[in-house]
Design an enzyme around this catalytic site. Structure first.
Site, PDB file in Angstrom:
ATOM      1  CG  ASP A  11      -0.636 -10.737  -9.265  1.00 12.13           C
ATOM      2  OD1 ASP A  11      -1.308  -9.487  -9.316  1.00 12.13           O
ATOM      3  OD2 ASP A  11      -0.643 -11.867  -8.291  1.00 12.13           O
ATOM      4  CG  HIS A  72       4.500 -12.462  -2.524  1.00 13.44           C
ATOM      5  ND1 HIS A  72       4.634 -13.399  -1.209  1.00 13.44           N
ATOM      6  CD2 HIS A  72       4.036 -12.255  -2.978  1.00 13.44           C
ATOM      7  CE1 HIS A  72       3.300 -13.470  -1.494  1.00 13.44           C
ATOM      8  NE2 HIS A  72       2.491 -12.669  -2.776  1.00 13.44           N
ATOM      9  CE  LYS A 101      -3.935  -9.400  -7.107  1.00 13.96           C
ATOM     10  NZ  LYS A 101      -2.970 -10.693  -6.292  1.00 13.96           N
ATOM     11  CB  CYS A 150      -3.515 -13.768  -8.963  1.00 16.53           C
ATOM     12  SG  CYS A 150      -3.236 -14.089  -7.238  1.00 16.53           S
TER      13      CYS A 150
END
Ligand SMILES: [Zn+2]
Length: 197
Positions: A11, A72, A101, A150
């Site tokens: 990410d 977000h 994802k 994450c």
């Protein structure tokens, strides 16, 4: 046979970087350092996987839907795009795959594998898994945001199926909401190598 080095960047998206809607302190520095490192070392890695939170407008993780996080990484917005300097470097390499994802409205996926009942439920996570399985031996190097959310959850899933590999975490290419404590603790307790370059 030498272990194949694989990089997973979790990410590295604008919304998680200073100025974004869910900014993690230190993310810009970490992603810029990763960018600088990769600019001369792209060929070190056999394959690079980049995960991307890619939510619908009304995703269940958003506070306005009763979730935990500010809105977000809404798909097709600037916030969901990869940190531009990093993207520019990755664009020079052919072995990069982007894995999305969090695309279903009703389910969050901190890890791209989203393992449930020992099954990988995310299609893009399966692509990474299939690749790792195809390697006789591998080393996975991890970087990204957020280290305690994450990145940590991706590592936890990875540790369930890394019999043929080892995990290394680039500490200085990872930014955490808690400053890194949870990730440090997990790595120490689970023999995951965490180091700075
Ligand atoms: Zn998200």
């Amino acid at each position: 046979m030498a272990a194949k080095p694989i990089l997973i960047i979790v990410d590295p998206q604008n919304d998680f970087i200073e100025g974004g809607s869910l900014a993690v302190s230190g993310a810009q520095k970490a992603m810029q350092e990763l960018t600088d490192y990769l600019s001369t070392r792209l060929t070190l890695f056999d394959r690079i996987f980049v995960t991307q939170d890619f939510h619908p407008e009304d995703h269940c993780s958003f506070t306005e839907q009763g979730g935990t996080w500010p809105k977000h990484c809404v798909r097709e917005t600037f916030g969901a795009e990869i940190f531009p300097p990093l993207k520019a470097v990755l664009d020079k390499c052919s072995g990069v795959e982007y894995c999305k994802k969090g695309q279903s409205k009703g389910r969050d996926q901190y890890s791209v594998f989203d393992v449930q009942n020992e099954e990988i439920t995310n299609e893009d996570g399966k692509k990474i898994y299939d690749y790792l399985k195809s390697c006789e031996q591998f080393c996975v190097f991890m970087a990204g945001i957020a280290g305690d959310v994450c990145v940590l959850n991706t590592i936890k899933d990875l540790t369930q199926f890394v019999e043929n590999g080892r995990i290394f975490v680039f500490k200085n290419f990872t930014a955490s909401l808690d400053g890194g404590q949870k990730l440090d603790d997990y790595c120490k307790e689970n023999s995951v190598n965490i180091f700075s370059v």
